[in-house]
Write a protein that holds these residues in place. Sequence first.
Motif, mmCIF file in Angstrom:
data_model
loop_
_atom_site.group_PDB
_atom_site.id
_atom_site.type_symbol
_atom_site.label_atom_id
_atom_site.label_comp_id
_atom_site.label_asym_id
_atom_site.label_seq_id
_atom_site.Cartn_x
_atom_site.Cartn_y
_atom_site.Cartn_z
ATOM 1 N N PRO A 12 0.880 -1.237 -0.095
ATOM 2 C CA PRO A 12 0.102 0.029 -0.066
ATOM 3 C C PRO A 12 0.733 1.232 -0.048
ATOM 4 O O PRO A 12 1.873 1.256 0.548
ATOM 5 C CB PRO A 12 -0.713 -0.082 1.218
ATOM 6 C CG PRO A 12 -0.904 -1.641 1.642
ATOM 7 C CD PRO A 12 0.429 -2.226 1.197
ATOM 8 N N GLU A 244 -4.932 -4.532 -2.502
ATOM 9 C CA GLU A 244 -5.454 -3.198 -2.867
ATOM 10 C C GLU A 244 -6.649 -2.859 -2.181
ATOM 11 O O GLU A 244 -6.911 -1.404 -1.981
ATOM 12 C CB GLU A 244 -5.979 -3.239 -4.664
ATOM 13 C CG GLU A 244 -4.767 -3.523 -5.596
ATOM 14 C CD GLU A 244 -5.183 -3.335 -7.060
ATOM 15 O OE1 GLU A 244 -6.515 -3.125 -7.234
ATOM 16 O OE2 GLU A 244 -4.195 -3.535 -7.836
ATOM 17 N N GLU A 247 -5.069 -0.909 0.721
ATOM 18 C CA GLU A 247 -4.768 0.428 0.053
ATOM 19 C C GLU A 247 -6.007 1.293 0.368
ATOM 20 O O GLU A 247 -5.761 2.552 0.813
ATOM 21 C CB GLU A 247 -4.129 0.595 -1.068
ATOM 22 C CG GLU A 247 -3.421 1.760 -1.406
ATOM 23 C CD GLU A 247 -2.814 1.899 -2.795
ATOM 24 O OE1 GLU A 247 -1.610 1.701 -2.646
ATOM 25 O OE2 GLU A 247 -3.210 1.949 -3.880
ATOM 26 N N TRP A 250 -7.110 1.956 3.688
ATOM 27 C CA TRP A 250 -5.840 2.306 4.791
ATOM 28 C C TRP A 250 -6.097 3.013 5.753
ATOM 29 O O TRP A 250 -5.953 2.958 6.990
ATOM 30 C CB TRP A 250 -4.687 2.782 4.095
ATOM 31 C CG TRP A 250 -3.499 2.954 4.998
ATOM 32 C CD1 TRP A 250 -3.321 3.969 5.411
ATOM 33 C CD2 TRP A 250 -2.356 1.849 5.171
ATOM 34 N NE1 TRP A 250 -1.934 3.771 6.290
ATOM 35 C CE2 TRP A 250 -1.561 2.540 5.989
ATOM 36 C CE3 TRP A 250 -2.113 0.660 4.748
ATOM 37 C CZ2 TRP A 250 -0.422 1.599 6.504
ATOM 38 C CZ3 TRP A 250 -1.082 -0.282 5.300
ATOM 39 C CH2 TRP A 250 -0.008 0.508 5.897
#
Length: 288
Positions: A12, A244, A247, A250
């Motif tokens: 990330p 993903e 990310e 996050w």
Amino acid sequence: MTESARPKAFWPRQMIPPTPESFKELARDGGERLAAVSLAQIPAIPAGAKIHDNGCGSGAATTAIMASLPPGVAASISITGTDISRGAVDSYRARAGSSSWPAEGLVMDADSLSFPDETFTHSFGNAMIFVGPRNNGVDAVKEMHRTLKPGGTLLLNCFGHNNVLEPIRKASRATRSDGILPEWDSFEQWTDPSLIAGIVEAGGFEKEAIKVVQCHMFVNVGNYERATTLVWSMRGMPSGGWTEEDEEKWDEAVEIVRRELQQTDGFRMLDDGTAEVKYPVIVVTATK
């Protein structure tokens, strides 16, 4: 699959890279504080002591030992730090040199020490028993028992609870579609004080000579926003690797860690933006 065809790990973009420096920043002075509260459970180290810092790392226990001694006693003792990691021993040696410790550092497996029987007056395993030795630490304790002089002192410790583990789990469940937990998911078994006491007994120490103390310590984790980002970066990765989705979510995950850690027992937010986290500690001492 060839190395060139192997899929690259996904990282990330918000993640703090997992470097030795990052892990050191995450730990702060926790190792030194753990050693200090543990040393308080044994009589003062006497002049002429010969000490084994087992699993020495970069020298947290040795730092606490030296800080606890008056100059005259400090000048009379000797300390041998051992660790299975050459990098850790190199760091220990450098620190010993710059701090003028009466210490040497050796690369050595805790489960198979090369010292003769009855070498040391004190044998310390600071944050060691739960992170590496095989056979749940019993073999390492047998070696510590063997290398202690009669009447010598054993000191081992572990965390009675890891305050960041449940916040990380909650963030994982809330932000991952499959609810997968982080790869780092340990320490439960060590919350029972009888476990480490039983390991020490199995390692050769008489039950009557074993003492278990439960205490606590506070660690200032530094800037709280930075610290919680470090916690998620270093400890939040699932077993299959980052995705993903991690990310994308996050900020949400870090905010959950931040909020939940504030709810833990003894948490203190300070006016300068730093925070102190309370860690329960289990200390086991034994006399040979």
